[in-house]
Design a protein around this motif. Structure first.
Motif, PDB file in Angstrom:
ATOM      1  N   GLY A 119      14.815  29.175  51.001  1.00 41.34           N
ATOM      2  CA  GLY A 119      15.703  29.798  52.029  1.00 41.34           C
ATOM      3  C   GLY A 119      15.086  29.085  53.502  1.00 41.34           C
ATOM      4  N   ALA A 151      22.993  21.797  47.424  1.00 43.63           N
ATOM      5  CA  ALA A 151      21.998  22.702  48.092  1.00 43.63           C
ATOM      6  C   ALA A 151      22.356  22.715  49.590  1.00 43.63           C
ATOM      7  CB  ALA A 151      20.577  22.207  48.051  1.00 43.63           C
ATOM      8  N   LYS A 158      26.866  28.831  53.866  1.00 42.37           N
ATOM      9  CA  LYS A 158      26.032  29.981  54.398  1.00 42.37           C
ATOM     10  C   LYS A 158      25.859  30.367  55.884  1.00 42.37           C
ATOM     11  CE  LYS A 158      22.228  31.313  52.153  1.00 42.37           C
ATOM     12  NZ  LYS A 158      20.921  31.136  51.782  1.00 42.37           N
TER      13      LYS A 158
HETATM   14  C1  LIG Z   1      19.173  19.988  51.221  1.00 40.24           C
HETATM   15  C2  LIG Z   1      17.799  20.815  51.682  1.00 40.24           C
HETATM   16  C3  LIG Z   1      17.732  20.775  53.141  1.00 40.24           C
HETATM   17  C4  LIG Z   1      17.851  22.328  51.192  1.00 40.24           C
HETATM   18  O1  LIG Z   1      16.613  22.979  51.611  1.00 40.24           O
HETATM   19  P1  LIG Z   1      15.897  24.484  50.966  1.00 40.24           P
HETATM   20  O2  LIG Z   1      15.030  24.983  52.015  1.00 40.24           O
HETATM   21  O3  LIG Z   1      15.483  24.070  49.672  1.00 40.24           O
HETATM   22  O4  LIG Z   1      17.441  25.246  51.235  1.00 40.24           O
HETATM   23  P2  LIG Z   1      17.457  26.703  50.837  1.00 40.24           P
HETATM   24  O5  LIG Z   1      16.444  27.306  50.025  1.00 40.24           O
HETATM   25  O6  LIG Z   1      17.674  27.210  52.364  1.00 40.24           O
HETATM   26  O7  LIG Z   1      19.165  27.015  50.283  1.00 40.24           O
HETATM   27  C5  LIG Z   1      19.473  26.349  49.315  1.00 40.24           C
HETATM   28  C6  LIG Z   1      20.618  26.941  48.693  1.00 40.24           C
HETATM   29  O8  LIG Z   1      21.462  25.927  47.771  1.00 40.24           O
HETATM   30  C7  LIG Z   1      21.178  26.668  46.302  1.00 40.24           C
HETATM   31  N1  LIG Z   1      21.143  25.361  45.754  1.00 40.24           N
HETATM   32  C8  LIG Z   1      19.996  24.554  45.385  1.00 40.24           C
HETATM   33  N2  LIG Z   1      20.194  23.740  44.521  1.00 40.24           N
HETATM   34  C9  LIG Z   1      21.645  24.138  44.296  1.00 40.24           C
HETATM   35  C10 LIG Z   1      22.444  23.351  43.194  1.00 40.24           C
HETATM   36  N3  LIG Z   1      21.899  22.036  42.384  1.00 40.24           N
HETATM   37  N4  LIG Z   1      23.631  23.663  42.824  1.00 40.24           N
HETATM   38  C11 LIG Z   1      24.187  24.731  44.015  1.00 40.24           C
HETATM   39  N5  LIG Z   1      23.370  25.208  44.799  1.00 40.24           N
HETATM   40  C12 LIG Z   1      22.225  25.015  44.990  1.00 40.24           C
HETATM   41  C13 LIG Z   1      20.285  27.510  46.463  1.00 40.24           C
HETATM   42  O9  LIG Z   1      20.279  28.495  45.521  1.00 40.24           O
HETATM   43  C14 LIG Z   1      20.203  28.122  48.119  1.00 40.24           C
HETATM   44  O10 LIG Z   1      21.378  29.189  47.896  1.00 40.24           O
HETATM   45  P3  LIG Z   1      20.996  30.708  47.813  1.00 40.24           P
HETATM   46  O11 LIG Z   1      20.356  30.776  49.227  1.00 40.24           O
HETATM   47  O12 LIG Z   1      22.403  31.195  47.999  1.00 40.24           O
HETATM   48  O13 LIG Z   1      20.079  30.906  46.867  1.00 40.24           O
HETATM   49  C15 LIG Z   1      16.401  20.186  51.096  1.00 40.24           C
HETATM   50  O14 LIG Z   1      16.901  19.942  49.632  1.00 40.24           O
HETATM   51  C16 LIG Z   1      16.184  18.643  51.768  1.00 40.24           C
HETATM   52  O15 LIG Z   1      15.616  18.652  52.585  1.00 40.24           O
HETATM   53  N6  LIG Z   1      16.839  17.675  50.993  1.00 40.24           N
HETATM   54  C17 LIG Z   1      16.745  16.406  51.676  1.00 40.24           C
HETATM   55  C18 LIG Z   1      17.368  16.168  52.764  1.00 40.24           C
HETATM   56  C19 LIG Z   1      18.818  16.514  53.243  1.00 40.24           C
HETATM   57  O16 LIG Z   1      19.494  16.704  52.052  1.00 40.24           O
HETATM   58  N7  LIG Z   1      19.110  17.285  54.174  1.00 40.24           N
HETATM   59  C20 LIG Z   1      20.591  17.593  54.295  1.00 40.24           C
HETATM   60  C21 LIG Z   1      21.395  16.676  54.609  1.00 40.24           C
HETATM   61  S1  LIG Z   1      23.072  17.225  54.941  1.00 40.24           S
END
Ligand SMILES: CC(C)(COP(=O)(O)OP(=O)(O)OC[C@H]1O[C@@H](n2cnc3c(N)ncnc32)[C@H](O)[C@@H]1OP(=O)(O)O)[C@@H](O)C(=O)NCCC(=O)NCCS
Length: 187
Positions: A119, A151, A158
């Protein structure tokens, strides 16, 4: 499931630099289109004070993903931390320029791999929106995300993201990208 971590957003500081370097070694990148390399990590680790200064006072140009030089708009970096541990970053650009209007938008974020899935990104984006609301005269902010990043799409939706359109990704041939608006104020 890891324990929930309170998402405190702070300005970059030397105190978090050991953890920041560790995060890069783990796979955190300052730019989601370009992974860090051993060289970029070593350069930051060698001069952490200079890096923090640059984070607080970013240069006015930016090297774009194709290697060309572009104008950089003013940007505020906020770091998500727990004690001295660096967990992730959210960058808020103060305005758009034509390049960011096309792709990039106002806000970008990344969470270090070991802190994902609890989260944090959702809380960090909410914090970044609060910061923008309090500090910038913007009615709404734009965010962009690759269609292959469910994600991040979830994080944006959200936080109130309204899909503007889907466009060919300008930097990843063959990929599609989504552009969203998030309202900062009641109209
Ligand atoms: C994308 C990123 C920021 C997500 O960070 P995180 O702290 O894991 O995200 P959160 O835990 O707040 O939430 C992710 C949400 O996506 C959902 N999720 C994760 N993987 C998923 C998937 N494959 N399909 C659908 N939903 C997914 C999770 O269930 C969560 O939803 P919920 O709160 O309803 O359960 C992280 O993976 C990251 O740093 N990636 C590399 C950099 C990047 O992509 N930045 C964004 C550029 S636009």
């Amino acid at each position: 499931m890891s324990r929930p971590v309170p998402a405190s957003l702070v300005r970059p500081d030397l105190r978090y630099m050991a953890s920041f370097v560790e995060a890069m070694r783990e796979g955190y990148s300052r730019d989601n289109l370009r992974p860090e390399t051993a060289d970029t990590i070593a350069a930051i680790a060698a001069e952490p004070e200079a890096f923090v200064r640059q984070q607080l006072n970013p240069p006015t140009t930016i090297v774009l993903p194709d290697g060309s030089l572009g104008d950089r708009v003013p940007e505020s970096q906020l770091w998500c931390v727990d004690g001295d541990a660096f967990l992730g970053s959210v960058g808020v650009r103060h305005r758009l320029n034509p390049m960011l209007e096309a792709w990039g938008g106002h806000i970008g974020y990344a969470v270090r791999p070991s802190a994902r899935g609890r989260g944090l990104a959702s809380a960090m984006l909410a914090g970044g929106l609060d910061w923008a609301r309090a500090n910038l005269p913007l009615e709404r902010v734009m965010l962009t995300v690759n269609e292959n990043n469910p994600a991040s799409i979830r994080v944006i939706e959200k936080n109130g993201g309204v899909l503007r359109d889907t466009v060919p990704h300008p930097w990843v041939p063959g990929d599609a990208g989504r552009r969203y608006w998030i309202a900062l104020r009641d109209t």
